[in-house]
Write a protein that holds these residues in place. Structure first.
Motif, PDB file in Angstrom:
ATOM      1  N   ARG A  86       0.994  -1.320   0.052  1.00 57.90           N
ATOM      2  CA  ARG A  86       0.047  -0.004  -0.039  1.00 57.90           C
ATOM      3  C   ARG A  86       1.087   1.051   0.006  1.00 57.90           C
ATOM      4  O   ARG A  86       1.637   1.253   0.871  1.00 57.90           O
ATOM      5  CB  ARG A  86      -0.968   0.073   1.221  1.00 57.90           C
ATOM      6  CG  ARG A  86      -2.407  -0.465   0.906  1.00 57.90           C
ATOM      7  CD  ARG A  86      -3.223   1.019   0.384  1.00 57.90           C
ATOM      8  NE  ARG A  86      -3.585   1.885   1.643  1.00 57.90           N
ATOM      9  CZ  ARG A  86      -3.192   3.072   1.556  1.00 57.90           C
ATOM     10  NH1 ARG A  86      -2.553   3.525   0.536  1.00 57.90           N
ATOM     11  NH2 ARG A  86      -3.518   3.893   2.520  1.00 57.90           N
ATOM     12  N   ARG A  88       1.609   4.313   1.102  1.00 58.44           N
ATOM     13  CA  ARG A  88       1.248   5.351   2.008  1.00 58.44           C
ATOM     14  C   ARG A  88       2.158   6.766   1.965  1.00 58.44           C
ATOM     15  O   ARG A  88       3.188   6.417   2.013  1.00 58.44           O
ATOM     16  CB  ARG A  88       1.424   4.647   3.492  1.00 58.44           C
ATOM     17  CG  ARG A  88       0.215   3.499   3.669  1.00 58.44           C
ATOM     18  CD  ARG A  88       0.371   2.940   5.037  1.00 58.44           C
ATOM     19  NE  ARG A  88      -0.405   1.684   5.031  1.00 58.44           N
ATOM     20  CZ  ARG A  88      -1.811   1.906   5.256  1.00 58.44           C
ATOM     21  NH1 ARG A  88      -2.679   2.894   5.154  1.00 58.44           N
ATOM     22  NH2 ARG A  88      -2.269   0.414   5.147  1.00 58.44           N
ATOM     23  N   SER A 152       8.164   7.454   1.453  1.00 58.13           N
ATOM     24  CA  SER A 152       7.698   6.309   2.513  1.00 58.13           C
ATOM     25  C   SER A 152       8.162   6.887   3.857  1.00 58.13           C
ATOM     26  O   SER A 152       9.069   7.405   4.040  1.00 58.13           O
ATOM     27  CB  SER A 152       8.108   5.019   2.047  1.00 58.13           C
ATOM     28  OG  SER A 152       9.565   5.044   2.306  1.00 58.13           O
ATOM     29  N   GLU A 153       7.371   6.345   4.653  1.00 60.89           N
ATOM     30  CA  GLU A 153       7.752   6.211   6.270  1.00 60.89           C
ATOM     31  C   GLU A 153       9.389   6.057   6.407  1.00 60.89           C
ATOM     32  O   GLU A 153       9.954   6.250   7.246  1.00 60.89           O
ATOM     33  CB  GLU A 153       6.888   5.695   7.101  1.00 60.89           C
ATOM     34  CG  GLU A 153       7.116   6.176   8.638  1.00 60.89           C
ATOM     35  CD  GLU A 153       5.954   5.706   9.386  1.00 60.89           C
ATOM     36  OE1 GLU A 153       6.079   5.571  10.678  1.00 60.89           O
ATOM     37  OE2 GLU A 153       4.837   5.367   8.891  1.00 60.89           O
ATOM     38  N   ARG A 166       0.964  11.933   8.049  1.00 65.29           N
ATOM     39  CA  ARG A 166       1.048  10.598   7.502  1.00 65.29           C
ATOM     40  C   ARG A 166      -0.469  10.346   6.670  1.00 65.29           C
ATOM     41  O   ARG A 166      -1.278  10.998   6.926  1.00 65.29           O
ATOM     42  CB  ARG A 166       1.157   9.463   8.626  1.00 65.29           C
ATOM     43  CG  ARG A 166       2.546   9.449   9.225  1.00 65.29           C
ATOM     44  CD  ARG A 166       2.403   8.405  10.345  1.00 65.29           C
ATOM     45  NE  ARG A 166       3.545   8.148  11.020  1.00 65.29           N
ATOM     46  CZ  ARG A 166       4.344   8.636  11.868  1.00 65.29           C
ATOM     47  NH1 ARG A 166       3.617   9.887  12.610  1.00 65.29           N
ATOM     48  NH2 ARG A 166       5.559   8.385  12.223  1.00 65.29           N
ATOM     49  N   ASN A 167      -0.054   9.492   5.485  1.00 63.04           N
ATOM     50  CA  ASN A 167      -1.047   8.879   4.925  1.00 63.04           C
ATOM     51  C   ASN A 167      -1.996  10.152   4.325  1.00 63.04           C
ATOM     52  O   ASN A 167      -3.143  10.247   4.346  1.00 63.04           O
ATOM     53  CB  ASN A 167      -2.337   8.226   5.772  1.00 63.04           C
ATOM     54  CG  ASN A 167      -1.523   7.025   6.404  1.00 63.04           C
ATOM     55  OD1 ASN A 167      -0.534   6.337   6.052  1.00 63.04           O
ATOM     56  ND2 ASN A 167      -2.102   6.232   7.587  1.00 63.04           N
ATOM     57  N   GLU A 169      -2.219  10.760   1.060  1.00 60.68           N
ATOM     58  CA  GLU A 169      -2.826  10.468  -0.300  1.00 60.68           C
ATOM     59  C   GLU A 169      -4.433  10.664  -0.169  1.00 60.68           C
ATOM     60  O   GLU A 169      -4.960  10.209   0.449  1.00 60.68           O
ATOM     61  CB  GLU A 169      -2.541   8.815  -0.658  1.00 60.68           C
ATOM     62  CG  GLU A 169      -2.917   7.853   0.211  1.00 60.68           C
ATOM     63  CD  GLU A 169      -1.947   7.630   1.424  1.00 60.68           C
ATOM     64  OE1 GLU A 169      -2.301   6.717   2.185  1.00 60.68           O
ATOM     65  OE2 GLU A 169      -0.974   8.321   1.878  1.00 60.68           O
ATOM     66  N   ALA A 172      -7.224   5.724  -0.781  1.00 56.56           N
ATOM     67  CA  ALA A 172      -6.795   4.873   0.318  1.00 56.56           C
ATOM     68  C   ALA A 172      -6.488   3.521  -0.350  1.00 56.56           C
ATOM     69  O   ALA A 172      -5.917   2.596   0.363  1.00 56.56           O
ATOM     70  CB  ALA A 172      -7.685   4.814   1.506  1.00 56.56           C
TER      71      ALA A 172
END
Length: 281
Positions: A86, A88, A152-153, A166-167, A169, A172
Protein backbone atom coordinates in the motif's frame (compact mmCIF):
# COMPACT_ATOMS: atom_id res chain seq x y z
CA UNK A 1 31.67 -17.86 15.51
CA UNK A 2 30.44 -18.06 11.90
CA UNK A 3 27.61 -15.74 10.93
CA UNK A 4 24.59 -17.06 9.06
CA UNK A 5 24.34 -15.89 5.43
CA UNK A 6 21.39 -13.53 5.21
CA UNK A 7 21.15 -13.34 1.44
CA UNK A 8 20.74 -10.20 -0.68
CA UNK A 9 17.65 -8.85 -2.42
CA UNK A 10 18.08 -6.13 -5.07
CA UNK A 11 15.63 -3.36 -5.93
CA UNK A 12 15.52 -0.27 -8.13
CA UNK A 13 15.80 3.09 -6.37
CA UNK A 14 17.38 4.62 -3.29
CA UNK A 15 17.22 3.34 0.26
CA UNK A 16 13.75 4.28 1.54
CA UNK A 17 11.98 3.76 -1.80
CA UNK A 18 8.68 1.89 -1.85
CA UNK A 19 10.57 -0.99 -3.48
CA UNK A 20 12.79 -1.03 -0.38
CA UNK A 21 9.64 -1.21 1.74
CA UNK A 22 8.48 -4.17 -0.34
CA UNK A 23 11.80 -5.93 0.34
CA UNK A 24 11.55 -5.21 4.05
CA UNK A 25 7.99 -6.53 4.23
CA UNK A 26 8.46 -9.66 2.10
CA UNK A 27 12.05 -10.66 2.97
CA UNK A 28 12.92 -8.90 6.27
CA UNK A 29 15.75 -11.35 6.94
CA UNK A 30 17.67 -10.34 3.79
CA UNK A 31 20.15 -7.53 3.15
CA UNK A 32 19.08 -5.04 0.47
CA UNK A 33 20.95 -3.82 -2.59
CA UNK A 34 19.70 -0.55 -4.16
CA UNK A 35 20.25 -0.31 -7.93
CA UNK A 36 19.96 2.56 -10.39
CA UNK A 37 17.82 0.80 -13.02
CA UNK A 38 15.63 -2.28 -13.48
CA UNK A 39 18.32 -3.69 -15.78
CA UNK A 40 20.86 -3.29 -12.96
CA UNK A 41 18.57 -5.19 -10.59
CA UNK A 42 18.28 -8.07 -13.05
CA UNK A 43 22.03 -8.11 -13.69
CA UNK A 44 22.76 -8.18 -9.95
CA UNK A 45 20.80 -11.42 -9.66
CA UNK A 46 21.99 -13.07 -12.89
CA UNK A 47 25.62 -12.43 -11.94
CA UNK A 48 25.18 -13.66 -8.37
CA UNK A 49 25.74 -10.32 -6.65
CA UNK A 50 22.19 -10.63 -5.28
CA UNK A 51 20.03 -13.68 -4.62
CA UNK A 52 16.61 -12.18 -5.38
CA UNK A 53 15.12 -9.25 -7.29
CA UNK A 54 12.14 -7.14 -6.20
CA UNK A 55 10.54 -5.59 -9.29
CA UNK A 56 7.33 -3.50 -9.47
CA UNK A 57 4.99 -4.73 -12.20
CA UNK A 58 1.79 -2.71 -11.77
CA UNK A 59 0.05 -0.07 -9.70
CA UNK A 60 -3.67 0.08 -8.94
CA UNK A 61 -3.81 3.76 -9.96
CA UNK A 62 -1.34 4.01 -12.84
CA UNK A 63 -1.43 0.54 -14.38
CA UNK A 64 1.62 -1.40 -15.48
CA UNK A 65 5.13 -0.20 -14.79
CA UNK A 66 6.84 0.88 -18.02
CA UNK A 67 9.41 -1.55 -19.50
CA UNK A 68 8.85 -4.34 -16.98
CA UNK A 69 6.84 -6.61 -19.30
CA UNK A 70 9.52 -6.17 -21.96
CA UNK A 71 12.32 -7.03 -19.53
CA UNK A 72 10.84 -10.03 -17.72
CA UNK A 73 10.78 -12.62 -20.54
CA UNK A 74 14.40 -11.96 -21.54
CA UNK A 75 15.74 -11.56 -18.00
CA UNK A 76 16.52 -15.24 -17.44
CA UNK A 77 14.91 -14.93 -14.00
CA UNK A 78 11.88 -16.71 -12.59
CA UNK A 79 9.01 -15.37 -10.49
CA UNK A 80 8.91 -17.10 -7.09
CA UNK A 81 6.59 -14.71 -5.24
CA UNK A 82 4.55 -11.52 -5.30
CA UNK A 83 4.25 -8.68 -2.78
CA UNK A 84 1.57 -6.00 -2.50
CA UNK A 85 2.53 -2.67 -0.93
CA UNK A 86 0.00 0.00 0.00
CA UNK A 87 1.49 3.31 -1.09
CA UNK A 88 1.22 5.41 2.08
CA UNK A 89 2.55 8.91 1.47
CA UNK A 90 4.29 10.75 4.27
CA UNK A 91 5.32 14.42 4.44
CA UNK A 92 8.75 14.77 6.03
CA UNK A 93 11.30 17.49 6.62
CA UNK A 94 14.37 18.22 8.73
CA UNK A 95 13.81 18.03 12.50
CA UNK A 96 12.47 21.12 14.23
CA UNK A 97 10.21 22.44 11.48
CA UNK A 98 6.42 22.67 11.62
CA UNK A 99 3.85 22.02 8.93
CA UNK A 100 3.19 25.74 8.48
CA UNK A 101 6.89 26.24 7.67
CA UNK A 102 6.67 24.04 4.55
CA UNK A 103 6.07 25.93 1.31
CA UNK A 104 7.49 23.42 -1.19
CA UNK A 105 7.73 19.63 -1.40
CA UNK A 106 9.68 17.40 -3.76
CA UNK A 107 8.60 13.89 -4.76
CA UNK A 108 8.50 11.48 -7.66
CA UNK A 109 6.08 12.77 -10.26
CA UNK A 110 3.46 10.07 -9.56
CA UNK A 111 3.15 10.99 -5.86
CA UNK A 112 2.27 14.66 -6.39
CA UNK A 113 -1.22 14.22 -7.92
CA UNK A 114 -1.97 11.53 -5.34
CA UNK A 115 -1.52 14.14 -2.59
CA UNK A 116 -3.14 17.06 -4.43
CA UNK A 117 -5.90 17.67 -1.88
CA UNK A 118 -3.49 17.85 1.06
CA UNK A 119 -1.03 20.10 -0.78
CA UNK A 120 -3.81 22.45 -1.90
CA UNK A 121 -5.27 22.67 1.62
CA UNK A 122 -1.92 23.66 3.09
CA UNK A 123 -0.84 25.91 0.19
CA UNK A 124 2.21 23.77 -0.56
CA UNK A 125 3.71 23.70 -4.06
CA UNK A 126 4.78 20.33 -5.43
CA UNK A 127 7.95 19.84 -7.51
CA UNK A 128 8.89 16.68 -9.39
CA UNK A 129 12.01 14.75 -8.39
CA UNK A 130 13.60 11.76 -10.09
CA UNK A 131 13.17 9.67 -6.95
CA UNK A 132 11.29 10.38 -3.70
CA UNK A 133 13.78 8.54 -1.49
CA UNK A 134 16.60 10.37 -3.28
CA UNK A 135 14.84 13.68 -2.58
CA UNK A 136 14.70 12.71 1.10
CA UNK A 137 18.44 12.00 1.12
CA UNK A 138 19.13 15.36 -0.59
CA UNK A 139 17.00 17.30 1.90
CA UNK A 140 18.79 15.59 4.80
CA UNK A 141 22.06 16.92 3.35
CA UNK A 142 20.93 20.39 2.26
CA UNK A 143 18.46 21.43 5.00
CA UNK A 144 16.81 23.62 2.34
CA UNK A 145 14.55 26.14 4.10
CA UNK A 146 10.78 25.76 3.72
CA UNK A 147 11.17 22.42 1.93
CA UNK A 148 9.71 19.01 2.59
CA UNK A 149 9.58 15.66 0.80
CA UNK A 150 6.78 13.21 0.05
CA UNK A 151 8.01 9.63 0.39
CA UNK A 152 7.63 6.45 2.43
CA UNK A 153 7.89 6.33 6.19
CA UNK A 154 11.09 4.30 6.02
CA UNK A 155 12.70 7.06 3.93
CA UNK A 156 12.23 9.39 6.91
CA UNK A 157 13.63 6.73 9.24
CA UNK A 158 16.71 6.06 7.09
CA UNK A 159 17.57 9.70 6.37
CA UNK A 160 16.84 11.12 9.82
CA UNK A 161 13.90 13.30 8.78
CA UNK A 162 10.89 14.22 10.90
CA UNK A 163 7.38 13.21 9.84
CA UNK A 164 4.85 16.06 9.82
CA UNK A 165 1.86 14.20 8.32
CA UNK A 166 1.05 10.58 7.47
CA UNK A 167 -1.30 8.96 4.95
CA UNK A 168 -1.88 12.16 2.99
CA UNK A 169 -2.77 10.38 -0.27
CA UNK A 170 -6.16 11.27 -1.75
CA UNK A 171 -7.12 7.62 -2.35
CA UNK A 172 -6.71 4.93 0.28
CA UNK A 173 -6.56 2.05 -2.22
CA UNK A 174 -3.32 2.90 -4.03
CA UNK A 175 -1.27 -0.30 -4.11
CA UNK A 176 1.78 -1.47 -6.04
CA UNK A 177 2.29 -5.12 -6.92
CA UNK A 178 5.86 -6.40 -6.95
CA UNK A 179 7.32 -9.64 -8.30
CA UNK A 180 10.05 -11.48 -6.40
CA UNK A 181 12.43 -13.12 -8.87
CA UNK A 182 15.23 -15.67 -8.61
CA UNK A 183 17.79 -17.37 -10.84
CA UNK A 184 16.10 -20.72 -10.21
CA UNK A 185 12.39 -21.52 -10.58
CA UNK A 186 10.38 -22.92 -7.69
CA UNK A 187 7.08 -24.39 -8.82
CA UNK A 188 6.40 -26.38 -5.65
CA UNK A 189 2.92 -25.92 -4.21
CA UNK A 190 3.79 -23.73 -1.24
CA UNK A 191 0.33 -22.32 -0.51
CA UNK A 192 -3.32 -23.13 -1.04
CA UNK A 193 -3.67 -20.26 -3.52
CA UNK A 194 -1.08 -20.30 -6.29
CA UNK A 195 -0.49 -18.02 -9.29
CA UNK A 196 0.99 -18.84 -12.69
CA UNK A 197 2.46 -16.20 -15.00
CA UNK A 198 3.41 -16.72 -18.65
CA UNK A 199 3.89 -14.92 -21.96
CA UNK A 200 2.69 -16.15 -25.35
CA UNK A 201 2.25 -15.23 -29.02
CA UNK A 202 -0.77 -16.39 -30.98
CA UNK A 203 -0.76 -18.03 -34.39
CA UNK A 204 -1.62 -15.90 -37.42
CA UNK A 205 -5.15 -17.23 -37.90
CA UNK A 206 -8.53 -15.49 -37.54
CA UNK A 207 -9.74 -15.05 -33.95
CA UNK A 208 -6.62 -16.79 -32.60
CA UNK A 209 -6.61 -14.86 -29.32
CA UNK A 210 -10.32 -15.49 -28.78
CA UNK A 211 -9.82 -19.20 -29.38
CA UNK A 212 -6.71 -19.33 -27.20
CA UNK A 213 -8.59 -17.78 -24.30
CA UNK A 214 -11.52 -20.18 -24.68
CA UNK A 215 -9.76 -22.93 -22.78
CA UNK A 216 -9.49 -20.82 -19.65
CA UNK A 217 -13.21 -20.02 -19.70
CA UNK A 218 -14.40 -23.57 -20.36
CA UNK A 219 -12.08 -25.00 -17.69
CA UNK A 220 -12.97 -22.44 -15.04
CA UNK A 221 -9.52 -20.85 -14.77
CA UNK A 222 -9.56 -17.27 -13.53
CA UNK A 223 -7.28 -15.03 -15.61
CA UNK A 224 -6.48 -12.01 -13.45
CA UNK A 225 -4.36 -10.17 -15.99
CA UNK A 226 -3.91 -10.13 -19.77
CA UNK A 227 -1.83 -7.43 -21.44
CA UNK A 228 -0.35 -7.07 -24.90
CA UNK A 229 2.77 -5.28 -26.03
CA UNK A 230 4.77 -5.00 -29.22
CA UNK A 231 7.86 -7.10 -29.73
CA UNK A 232 10.98 -5.24 -30.89
CA UNK A 233 8.89 -2.28 -32.05
CA UNK A 234 7.09 -4.36 -34.65
CA UNK A 235 3.40 -3.47 -35.08
CA UNK A 236 2.61 -6.98 -36.38
CA UNK A 237 4.42 -8.90 -33.63
CA UNK A 238 2.42 -8.87 -30.41
CA UNK A 239 3.25 -10.71 -27.23
CA UNK A 240 0.77 -11.27 -24.42
CA UNK A 241 1.49 -11.34 -20.69
CA UNK A 242 -0.94 -13.27 -18.49
CA UNK A 243 -1.52 -14.08 -14.82
CA UNK A 244 -3.88 -16.89 -13.88
CA UNK A 245 -4.99 -18.36 -10.57
CA UNK A 246 -3.89 -21.93 -10.04
CA UNK A 247 -0.95 -24.29 -10.52
CA UNK A 248 0.04 -25.93 -13.85
CA UNK A 249 -0.52 -29.35 -12.23
CA UNK A 250 -4.17 -28.53 -11.45
CA UNK A 251 -6.34 -30.44 -13.90
CA UNK A 252 -8.24 -27.37 -15.10
CA UNK A 253 -5.07 -25.29 -15.53
CA UNK A 254 -3.32 -28.12 -17.39
CA UNK A 255 -6.21 -28.47 -19.81
CA UNK A 256 -6.40 -24.70 -20.39
CA UNK A 257 -2.66 -24.48 -21.09
CA UNK A 258 -2.86 -27.45 -23.46
CA UNK A 259 -5.57 -25.67 -25.42
CA UNK A 260 -3.59 -22.42 -25.38
CA UNK A 261 -0.57 -24.23 -26.88
CA UNK A 262 -2.62 -25.25 -29.91
CA UNK A 263 -3.25 -21.61 -30.87
CA UNK A 264 0.19 -20.17 -30.06
CA UNK A 265 3.57 -20.06 -31.75
CA UNK A 266 5.41 -19.44 -28.49
CA UNK A 267 4.60 -19.82 -24.80
CA UNK A 268 7.04 -19.27 -21.93
CA UNK A 269 6.35 -19.85 -18.26
CA UNK A 270 7.71 -16.98 -16.14
CA UNK A 271 6.83 -18.36 -12.73
CA UNK A 272 4.58 -20.35 -10.42
CA UNK A 273 4.26 -18.83 -6.96
CA UNK A 274 2.02 -18.31 -3.91
CA UNK A 275 -0.60 -15.57 -4.17
CA UNK A 276 0.00 -12.69 -1.79
CA UNK A 277 -2.72 -12.79 0.93
CA UNK A 278 -3.62 -9.16 0.11
CA UNK A 279 -4.59 -10.17 -3.43
CA UNK A 280 -7.90 -11.42 -2.07
CA UNK A 281 -8.40 -8.64 0.48
Amino acid sequence: MATEKRGVIAFQGELGAYSHEACRNARPEMDVLPCATFEDVIEAVTTGVADLAMLPVENSTYGRVADIHRLLPSSGLHIIGEAFVRVRIVLMTVPGRKLEDIRHVRAHLVLLPQSARFLRTHAIAGHAAADSAGAAAELARSHAPGEGVLASEIAAEIHGLEILARNIEDNAHNTTRFLIMSREPDSTRRAERMMTTFVFRVRNIPAALYKAMGGFATNGVNMTKLESYMVEGNFTATQFYADIEGHPEDDNVRLALDELAYFTTHMSLLGVYPADPRRHG
